[in-house]
Design an enzyme around this catalytic site. Structure first.
Site, mmCIF file in Angstrom:
data_model
loop_
_atom_site.group_PDB
_atom_site.id
_atom_site.type_symbol
_atom_site.label_atom_id
_atom_site.label_comp_id
_atom_site.label_asym_id
_atom_site.label_seq_id
_atom_site.Cartn_x
_atom_site.Cartn_y
_atom_site.Cartn_z
ATOM 1 N N ASN A 1 1.086 -1.319 0.223
ATOM 2 C CA ASN A 1 0.015 0.313 0.259
ATOM 3 C C ASN A 1 0.572 1.335 0.246
ATOM 4 O O ASN A 1 0.467 2.170 -0.594
ATOM 5 C CB ASN A 1 -0.587 -0.127 1.128
ATOM 6 C CG ASN A 1 -1.848 1.277 1.099
ATOM 7 O OD1 ASN A 1 -2.082 1.438 0.454
ATOM 8 N ND2 ASN A 1 -2.561 1.158 2.497
ATOM 9 N N ARG B 1 -17.852 -6.074 -25.896
ATOM 10 C CA ARG B 1 -19.020 -6.751 -26.486
ATOM 11 C C ARG B 1 -18.434 -7.538 -26.571
ATOM 12 O O ARG B 1 -17.612 -8.216 -27.693
ATOM 13 C CB ARG B 1 -19.805 -5.521 -26.942
ATOM 14 C CG ARG B 1 -19.860 -4.386 -26.741
ATOM 15 C CD ARG B 1 -20.353 -3.327 -27.909
ATOM 16 N NE ARG B 1 -21.610 -3.832 -28.099
ATOM 17 C CZ ARG B 1 -21.872 -3.023 -29.695
ATOM 18 N NH1 ARG B 1 -21.215 -1.947 -29.215
ATOM 19 N NH2 ARG B 1 -22.937 -2.781 -29.876
ATOM 20 N N HIS B 2 -20.286 -8.953 -27.337
ATOM 21 C CA HIS B 2 -19.702 -9.843 -27.601
ATOM 22 C C HIS B 2 -19.265 -9.212 -29.265
ATOM 23 O O HIS B 2 -19.226 -7.890 -29.665
ATOM 24 C CB HIS B 2 -21.025 -10.767 -28.296
ATOM 25 C CG HIS B 2 -22.359 -9.696 -28.633
ATOM 26 N ND1 HIS B 2 -22.415 -8.742 -29.669
ATOM 27 C CD2 HIS B 2 -22.670 -8.756 -27.282
ATOM 28 C CE1 HIS B 2 -23.099 -8.068 -29.940
ATOM 29 N NE2 HIS B 2 -23.627 -8.122 -28.575
ATOM 30 N N ASN C 1 -26.420 -7.344 -34.745
ATOM 31 C CA ASN C 1 -26.240 -6.038 -35.148
ATOM 32 C C ASN C 1 -25.813 -6.211 -37.123
ATOM 33 O O ASN C 1 -26.448 -4.838 -37.092
ATOM 34 C CB ASN C 1 -25.152 -6.419 -34.891
ATOM 35 C CG ASN C 1 -24.728 -6.682 -33.477
ATOM 36 O OD1 ASN C 1 -23.653 -7.314 -32.718
ATOM 37 N ND2 ASN C 1 -25.396 -5.860 -32.533
ATOM 38 N N ARG D 1 -25.113 -14.678 -27.927
ATOM 39 C CA ARG D 1 -24.030 -14.271 -28.768
ATOM 40 C C ARG D 1 -21.987 -13.962 -28.183
ATOM 41 O O ARG D 1 -21.797 -13.411 -28.322
ATOM 42 C CB ARG D 1 -24.277 -12.669 -29.823
ATOM 43 C CG ARG D 1 -25.364 -11.960 -27.869
ATOM 44 C CD ARG D 1 -25.538 -10.781 -28.945
ATOM 45 N NE ARG D 1 -26.369 -9.564 -28.424
ATOM 46 C CZ ARG D 1 -28.008 -10.103 -27.828
ATOM 47 N NH1 ARG D 1 -28.260 -11.432 -27.936
ATOM 48 N NH2 ARG D 1 -28.017 -8.878 -27.075
ATOM 49 N N GLU E 1 -28.425 -7.727 -21.792
ATOM 50 C CA GLU E 1 -28.456 -6.545 -22.042
ATOM 51 C C GLU E 1 -30.281 -6.101 -21.748
ATOM 52 O O GLU E 1 -30.903 -7.016 -21.132
ATOM 53 C CB GLU E 1 -28.466 -6.872 -23.725
ATOM 54 C CG GLU E 1 -28.542 -5.450 -24.678
ATOM 55 C CD GLU E 1 -27.608 -3.848 -24.114
ATOM 56 O OE1 GLU E 1 -27.202 -4.053 -22.850
ATOM 57 O OE2 GLU E 1 -26.919 -3.518 -25.327
ATOM 58 N N TYR F 1 -34.131 0.633 -34.682
ATOM 59 C CA TYR F 1 -34.679 2.006 -34.481
ATOM 60 C C TYR F 1 -35.327 2.427 -35.024
ATOM 61 O O TYR F 1 -36.760 2.914 -34.896
ATOM 62 C CB TYR F 1 -33.683 2.937 -33.866
ATOM 63 C CG TYR F 1 -32.409 2.980 -32.481
ATOM 64 C CD1 TYR F 1 -33.385 2.433 -31.417
ATOM 65 C CD2 TYR F 1 -31.425 1.161 -32.775
ATOM 66 C CE1 TYR F 1 -32.303 2.136 -29.944
ATOM 67 C CE2 TYR F 1 -30.984 1.256 -31.146
ATOM 68 C CZ TYR F 1 -31.781 1.074 -30.260
ATOM 69 O OH TYR F 1 -30.578 1.682 -28.636
ATOM 70 N N HIS G 1 -22.584 -6.528 -23.314
ATOM 71 C CA HIS G 1 -23.250 -6.049 -24.398
ATOM 72 C C HIS G 1 -23.035 -4.733 -24.181
ATOM 73 O O HIS G 1 -22.972 -4.098 -23.175
ATOM 74 C CB HIS G 1 -24.308 -6.374 -24.138
ATOM 75 C CG HIS G 1 -25.505 -7.804 -23.968
ATOM 76 N ND1 HIS G 1 -25.502 -8.424 -25.467
ATOM 77 C CD2 HIS G 1 -24.909 -8.636 -23.092
ATOM 78 C CE1 HIS G 1 -25.806 -9.713 -25.295
ATOM 79 N NE2 HIS G 1 -25.979 -9.613 -23.820
#
Lengths: 466, 466
Positions: A136, A223-224, A230, A280, A322, A333, A388
């Protein structure tokens, strides 16, 4: 009504990890419990009043002048703390980070806070293991402004002399004499005694501190690899990897083998491998080997005598799944914007609190990620998390000191390993793009501008401005 | 993979509250964490093998024959436990409820479980306060089959002799010698030492045990008085009380003053008063007086010296708010059935897991009620909870030992105070209808058949059938 406010008072010799514990705890409370918390470090007041370098003799408890000066620093920190916790309506927790090693000193703290009728909890940090103290000192104390530009060995010697001054007057919290106080003792981050501490928030504090340790530890996250969804720009689902995604999985295995599972000398290192429960991420982990490595974990959770060999342990956590988009799961989207324009607008307006119909919000997800943070803090080995975008954003934001509101906007690109190295005063970051030639990224997410560059570090070294 | 399984091994002299702690913990884990858990009480095996009454001399550690017999009982319990935790795939936690007061005994337990590679955590229960031991003997032990039909004073004497036999050989868990084991010591339910315990589920166990105490405590609960929405048959909302509702509020204040805030001798008693954050529960509490009562809480969370006078403390908790029906808030069930037939059908099919669009499910609500249970366990005073049908169903189901799936169907009528008195082996219940002449109840809810009668008790005294 101040009944729910808490002042935590650190107790212990220098180099026991008090500041590390105080800061990590403060971060945890503010990020996961939205609790307003501030740390009042008396050392910072000393540096402000007396300059950066003072010799070990300054900490001699027989020297009246320096005792008076140090008292003055404590008093200033205490005054600021009382103002903060007593007067700021939304202030919930204050941490008084000083040695407080004598009974007289602790009585003074209680007297100071008595009139405010605020719950006081002492947190004493002790080391029976000399190695930990040495580590430390080298890891934390040599980077203090106190020792800027000084020869490290000389600095260590000075710091040990400083500790000696404190040892002369140290009185550990007494189980009998101080039985009516509320306190927690932490010995080597493995034995804990909790006296007279009750209540919800204090309970969460105790639980978090019981998982904390001061051993430096790296967190790798990725991420995967690119999934079929995707490629189609769809969110959620449980699709498999594309050929590009599988290529990333191979690259990642190579990275894990050479960078995570070996130390600088090429020796094998035990590590943890976590995925979510979705296909995934499990497929992205498929090429990472699980060697059996000989280790001797003194402090692990398995009974000492049972454990000789450890595997690169792979674990699937639904907590790491996710953010679940409910009725919008499997849509792009564009489709959401067209089919549910109201929902889309609501999400834009408050991405943190927005909950998909029959799905989750970022806040819901944070709730299930809180135990994961306890788990990361608990383990001693490096961990590789294959997750994710949403979940990694939250973990990243926590360690990098971002406010919770910014978490949903953190950039976590595909094909990139983010290495986080949290330390007492912040966290450093290193990003490795494993597929620099990968370009097609029609996964429907508009990528926000990344926070900082490829490699950065977050530092909250500055004393709070009171 | 048994890495996530845990065996908890109780340690301590008789009448320290081991069984109370084991059973309450088991209930908590199975209800709130959906964890499969079983308690293996060696005393029950002894009663099965040796009959109900055996004299204190049976527990003499020098008598070879009875030592052998008691060994046999432990061994049988251990075999059943090993079969359960080792072979049943969904078994997560087993509790070995026996004295285990010698180091030799604890080594035997570890050796037994070693081959299964299951995490073992010892939980030692100690009393420094003789009063607590006496109370525990009278409250729990005299009701054991061992003492059926015996003169109470004689039974107490016999039980104390039994304890003496154990004291002769008792070795408390040693901080140094047993430092590599995982253990928790509980002293007088106010000081806790935790050694080498890590992990998520163990952390929740430790947190729950730190809130538990063995003092008997009554929980009173009531729904708010009739609200304007009740009258219209609408769910949710934040409406005020009807004249009938206000009448109930007056009756309730009278009940609280005479039945809760005074003991059998008419002396004032400190109590807690909790409402949700919604208008109809706050208004229902409006006539309940908040007297200031002199108390000396030895074990309370405020620093001893600060506390002399306590008020009937009223607290509003959002955790106690009614299940939020999201887009259906403010509708009648008829309207929901007409406007959202799919939702209505989904809710009928799985009332526990069903989540209203942008609202909550019973499971969501249980999640926010978990800390309330910690809080109920933590406090020592009687508590009056003025809440809502949904939240009270969950609290009721927890204490009355109902499976979580039945929670959404519990009957909690308006205008009724339900008094719950949990004890080691179950919970007794008493219902008081404060407005027996109240009849109009068009609040849109079809009342399910109530569980049991006006006054009943739940008892899980029977040893589990292994």
């Amino acid at each position: 009504m101040t009944g729910d406010k808490v002042v935590l008072v650190m107790v212990g010799l220098p180099a026991r990890g008090k500041t590390h514990i105080a800061r990590r705890l403060a971060r945890y409370l503010s990020f996961f419990h939205a609790v307003k918390v501030e740390v009042f470090n008396v050392g910072e007041y000393r540096r402000k009043f007396c300059g950066n370098f003072v010799p070990a003799e300054f900490f001699n408890h027989d020297d009246e002048r320096s005792v008076a000066l140090r008292r003055q620093c404590s008093a200033a920190a205490m005054e600021d703390m009382k103002r903060y916790i007593g007067e700021e309506g939304d202030a919930r927790v204050a941490i008084f980070d000083a040695t407080n090693t004598t009974r007289t000193r602790r009585s003074w703290v209680i007297r100071q806070l008595k009139e405010l009728r605020i719950k006081v909890i002492f947190i004493e940090v002790m080391c029976e293991d000399e190695k930990l103290i040495d580590e430390n000192i080298r890891a934390v104390k040599l980077n203090l402004p106190d020792y800027a530009g000084m020869d490290p060995e000389q600095a260590v010697e000075d710091f040990k002399r400083r500790i000696k001054q404190y040892e002369k007057v140290y009185e550990s919290i007494d189980v009998v004499v101080e039985r009516n106080l509320s306190w927690m003792k932490i010995v080597d981050c493995r034995r804990f005694t909790i006296n007279n501490i009750r209540g919800f928030l204090p309970g969460r504090i105790v639980q978090f501190l019981m998982n904390l340790h001061t051993t430096p530890q790296d967190i790798y996250m990725s991420r995967h690899g690119q999934s079929e969804y995707n490629l189609l720009g769809k969110i959620g689902g449980d699709s498999g990897l594309t050929p590009d995604g599988e290529e990333f999985a191979r690259q990642l295995a190579d990275f894990a083998e050479t960078k995570i599972m070996r130390n600088a000398d090429g020796q094998p290192v035990a590590a943890r491998l976590w995925t979510s429960s979705l296909k995934r991420t499990i497929d992205t982990a498929q090429f990472i080997p699980h060697p059996v490595i000989k280790v001797a974990w003194e402090n692990d959770d398995v009974q000492g005598e049972l454990q000789d060999w450890i595997q690169m342990r792979q674990k699937q956590w639904t907590n790491l799944d996710e953010l679940y988009a409910g009725v919008c799961d499997g849509m792009t989207y564009k489709e959401i914007e067209a089919d549910y324009p109201d929902e889309f607008a609501r999400r834009q307006a408050d991405k943190l609190a927005y909950r998909y119909p029959r799905g989750e919000s970022y806040l819901d997800m944070m709730h299930r990620l809180e135990p994961m943070i306890h788990e990361i803090e608990r383990i001693r080995e490096p961990v590789m998390i294959i997750g994710h975008q949403g979940v990694l954003r939250v973990i990243y934001a926590f360690y990098m000191g971002l406010p919770r509101e910014q978490a949903p906007y953190v950039s976590i690109p595909l094909n990139t390993v983010v290495k986080l190295s949290p330390h007492t005063y912040g966290c450093s970051e290193e990003r490795s793009n494993l597929m620099p030639n990968f370009s097609s990224r029609p996964d429907g997410q508009k990528e926000p501008p990344p926070f900082g560059s490829q490699s950065q570090s977050f530092d909250f070294m500055e004393p709070p401005s009171h």
